[in-house]
Design an enzyme around this catalytic site. Structure first.
Site, short mmCIF file in Angstrom:
data_model
loop_
_atom_site.label_atom_id
_atom_site.label_comp_id
_atom_site.label_asym_id
_atom_site.label_seq_id
_atom_site.Cartn_x
_atom_site.Cartn_y
_atom_site.Cartn_z
CG ASN A 90 -0.51 -0.63 2.18
OD1 ASN A 90 0.36 -1.00 2.40
ND2 ASN A 90 -0.96 0.16 3.65
CD GLU A 109 -5.68 -6.16 -1.41
OE1 GLU A 109 -4.45 -5.08 -1.09
OE2 GLU A 109 -5.97 -6.75 -0.83
N1 THU Z 1 -5.25 -1.47 2.31
C1 THU Z 1 -5.07 -2.19 1.56
O1 THU Z 1 -3.13 -1.70 0.39
N2 THU Z 1 -5.62 -3.54 1.51
C2 THU Z 1 -6.35 -4.08 1.76
O2 THU Z 1 -6.84 -4.83 1.11
C3 THU Z 1 -6.99 -2.64 3.32
C4 THU Z 1 -6.42 -1.37 3.39
C5 THU Z 1 -4.81 -0.53 2.94
C6 THU Z 1 -4.70 1.04 1.96
C7 THU Z 1 -4.53 1.68 3.59
O3 THU Z 1 -3.43 2.26 3.19
C8 THU Z 1 -4.08 0.37 4.68
O4 THU Z 1 -4.40 -0.68 3.99
C9 THU Z 1 -5.36 1.42 6.10
O5 THU Z 1 -6.79 1.11 5.34
#
Ligand code: THU
Length: 134
Positions: A42, A55
């Site tokens: 992320n 993802e």
């Molecule tokens: N996040 C992801 O990378 N994948 C997910 O499926 C859920 C949430 C990230 C987005 C944000 O940077 C952090 O997790 C908190 O929501």
């Protein structure tokens, strides 16, 4: 590549997560239809909506490399400890785009317990464009 190795790849990607706002660090790793592996983490932004999920970034890496289908995608996430990081709604739709009935989503928690889901389980009654020719 087996499930454990894919989870390791997702953990490695998670090491690079840029999440100074949520402090929730996520890594994802995909095996595509050719057996190639693509990873993402992320990437948050001071302008919050500009952030991207792990993802989504792994899917972007797969598509950029020419991959067409997700065979397996592992996602690992959490704050200090790993918890089952079930993909957000938007990511479920993004994963679906490159999935078939055999695609599996693998999650793991801090204790190392593994959960596996099909897209049908994660996104029942999913939106599909009937006319789409992919
Ligand atoms: N996040 C992801 O990378 N994948 C997910 O499926 C859920 C949430 C990230 C987005 C944000 O940077 C952090 O997790 C908190 O929501």
């Amino acid at each position: 590549m087996n499930d454990e190795q894919l989870i390791e790849a997702a953990k490695e990607a998670r090491e690079h997560a840029h999440a100074p706002y949520s402090n929730y660090f996520v890594g994802a790793a995909i095996v595509d239809e050719n057996g190639d592996v693509h990873t993402g983490c992320n990437v948050e932004n001071a302008a919050y909506p500009q952030g991207n999920c792990a993802e989504a970034n792994a899917i972007g890496a797969m598509v950029t490399a020419g991959g067409k289908k997700i065979s397996v995608i592992a996602a690992v996430g959490g704050g200090e400890k790993l918890e089952f990081c079930t993909p957000c709604g938007g990511c479920r739709q993004s994963i679906l785009e490159f999935s078939d009935e055999n695609t599996r989503v693998i999650l793991i928690d801090e204790e190392g317990t593994i959960q596996k889901y099909s897209l049908d389980e994660l996104l029942p009654l999913a939106f599909r464009l009937r006319q789409a020719r992919l």
